[in-house]
Enzyme design. Structure first.
Site, PDB file in Angstrom:
ATOM      1  N   CYS A 333     -55.804 -33.492  86.834  1.00 22.23           N
ATOM      2  CA  CYS A 333     -55.546 -32.679  88.003  1.00 22.23           C
ATOM      3  C   CYS A 333     -57.005 -31.721  88.339  1.00 22.23           C
ATOM      4  O   CYS A 333     -57.728 -32.497  89.015  1.00 22.23           O
ATOM      5  CB  CYS A 333     -54.544 -31.518  87.865  1.00 22.23           C
ATOM      6  SG  CYS A 333     -53.639 -31.001  89.186  1.00 22.23           S
ATOM      7  N   HIS A 430     -49.863 -34.999  84.849  1.00 21.61           N
ATOM      8  CA  HIS A 430     -49.949 -34.227  83.869  1.00 21.61           C
ATOM      9  C   HIS A 430     -48.948 -34.855  82.663  1.00 21.61           C
ATOM     10  O   HIS A 430     -47.899 -35.503  83.275  1.00 21.61           O
ATOM     11  CB  HIS A 430     -49.419 -32.692  84.071  1.00 21.61           C
ATOM     12  CG  HIS A 430     -50.395 -31.754  84.875  1.00 21.61           C
ATOM     13  ND1 HIS A 430     -51.452 -31.137  84.278  1.00 21.61           N
ATOM     14  CD2 HIS A 430     -50.150 -31.532  86.118  1.00 21.61           C
ATOM     15  CE1 HIS A 430     -52.143 -30.652  85.013  1.00 21.61           C
ATOM     16  NE2 HIS A 430     -51.476 -30.693  86.445  1.00 21.61           N
TER      17      HIS A 430
END
Length: 490
Positions: A333, A430
């Site tokens: 991310c 994630h």
């Protein structure tokens, strides 16, 4: 209609989130239909929900303790700090804007209708709601307009149990002092107290427990010993981050720079649980270890600011040297965005509108945009073919030549970017290390193996926590103190 009870603490990090999870699992095992609720949370460790929003990671764990999927109603207000004085405001799972702390303090009462709406919907689904407060109700400067502690308890007429933390010292003053500064109306809602994190012979605190009861008039619901397995459960607070490390052992060395706005660091939990992984959280001012196998850059709530902090710590030089030595790097991310050539913020989402140079280790560019991507995803790692699941929670679009070497296939869509030699990887997903097959396959690159079933371990720990609650906490008294939810329709 459900009954409800609220656990408030004498301060932050007294163990409220964990104790609520244990109470919920214990009640679920008794056959009750239960739900967690936290009116207002402040955390950059968030979870994506099945209804397409985000809530605090602790409430997602508490939902798991109940045996249900996380829902945005479980945490209707989430504050995600972006600067030292401001935060992104999430209302019922969706971004509602950015506010400075002073403005939020003046406006937070306007969010109470949304909080009560979510609470009312949960009450229609279950037998019992266990509510978690935030910080301490004794912060008298924050009491006006409060929606996190006594302000919510008063609005919903919910009884409260106050929990203190003996490990930090002064627990008698914590609890008695809280009563001393609260108003009579607020104190009238407190039905009892408990003491958490005791180490050693509990009988040594019998006189202290009785002194609290005599001074406050509140009954004790228990003195809970330190729960040794707490580190096996996902952490919510960045204060817990250093404790996730497993330094000093043999095995694959993974170095994680600790950046100021680090987020979604539960990505580290499966790695910390592996006996063959030497996970090191690197504090500012400390160089990345020369023996590192993998540098892992995790998520950030303020990517540009954290990139600047990374450079200020000299870690950009360390990462470049690590790569020259043949080392591996993975960015998740915000960490993925940092690895590229540039990060553009034309609309000033993270601060002043600007474009900054990235670390330049992936041939990609990122443009931040207002739309937040919130998705639960499933797929495979293309090289190994191993299945994995995870979630996306990011603002921005990333493109560039290295995206043609995507290394994940998620719901039929390529994801991620890789360097030509495959040693530098980045993606927006994630939770990938929670997938046992992927984690084991990836660790093999460094001569490591996976020795655990991570998700099974979380549930085993929740059961152990419920056993802990049943043994040391007066759950029967707690259930007798819970009151019927009686909110007007609206």
């Amino acid at each position: 209609m459900a009954k409800a009870i609220m656990i408030q603490g004498t301060g932050s990090n007294v163990g409220k989130s964990m104790i609520v999870a244990g109470i919920l699992r214990a009640c679920a095992r008794r056959g009750l239909t239960v739900r967690p609720f936290k009116p207002q949370n402040m955390s950059n460790n968030a979870a994506v929900t099945s209804d397409g929003g985000e809530i605090g990671r602790a409430q997602a764990l508490q939902a798991r303790a109940c045996g249900v999927a996380p829902h945005t109603d479980m945490n209707p207000i989430l504050l995600k700090p972006q600067t030292t004085t401001g935060a992104q405001v999430i209302v019922q799972g969706q971004v509602a804007g950015h506010q400075e702390a002073l403005a939020f303090g003046k406006n937070k009462a306007t969010l109470l209708p949304a909080v009560l709406q979510s609470f009312r919907r949960l009450a229609d689904q279950c037998d019992l709601i266990v509510i978690e407060g935030a910080g301490s109700p004794a912060e008298t400067n924050l009491r006006a307009g409060d929606i996190a502690n006594m302000g919510f308890a008063r609005a919903a007429n919910v009884p409260v149990v106050l929990m203190g933390d003996i490990d930090r010292g002064g627990v008698i003053a914590q609890i008695v002092g809280t009563q001393a500064v609260l108003s009579a109306d607020d104190n009238a809602l407190i039905r009892g107290f408990a003491v958490n994190k005791f180490r050693g012979d509990r009988s040594l605190f019998d006189r202290g427990r009785d002194d609290i009861a005599d001074r406050t008039g509140w009954p004790s619901l228990g003195v809970l010993p330190w729960f040794d397995a707490a580190g096996r459960l996902p952490a919510e607070d960045v204060m817990d981050l250093p404790a996730r490390a497993r330094s000093g052992g043999d095995g694959v060395v993974i170095a994680v720079p600790q950046l100021p706005r680090i987020s979604n660091f539960d990505d580290l939990d499966p790695l910390a649980a592996e006996p063959g992984v030497d996970l090191r959280i690197i504090a500012p001012g400390t160089p990345l270890p020369a023996e590192t196998d993998l540098v892992l850059l995790v998520g950030s709530k303020a990517t540009i600011s954290d990139l600047q902090a990374l450079r200020a710590a000299g870690w950009d030089i360390d990462i470049a040297a690590h790569i020259r030595r043949g080392g591996h790097v993975m960015g998740l991310c915000g960490g993925y965005q940092m690895l590229g050539r540039s990060i553009a913020d034309p609309r000033g989402i993270e601060g002043p509108a600007q474009t900054v140079a990235g670390l330049g280790h992936l041939d990609i560019d990122t443009t931040l945009a207002p739309k937040k991507h919130l998705h639960l995803r499933a797929g495979t790692a293309t090289q190994s073919g191993t299945p994995l699941t995870g979630y996306e929670i990011h603002m921005g679009e990333t493109t560039g030549p290295d995206c043609s070497r995507s290394w994940l296939m998620l719901d039929g869509t390529p994801e991620g970017a890789a360097s030509a030699d495959g040693r530098i990887l980045g993606c927006y997903l994630h939770g990938i290390f929670a997938s046992d097959a992927f984690r084991g396959s990836y660790l093999q690159r460094f001569g490591g193996t996976s020795a655990i079933a991570f998700e099974d371990g979380v549930d085993t720990t929740l059961d152990a926590l419920a056993d802990h609650i049943e043994r040391y906490f007066d759950l029967d008294l707690l259930l007798s103190l819970a009151q019927d939810v009686a909110l007007p329709l609206g």
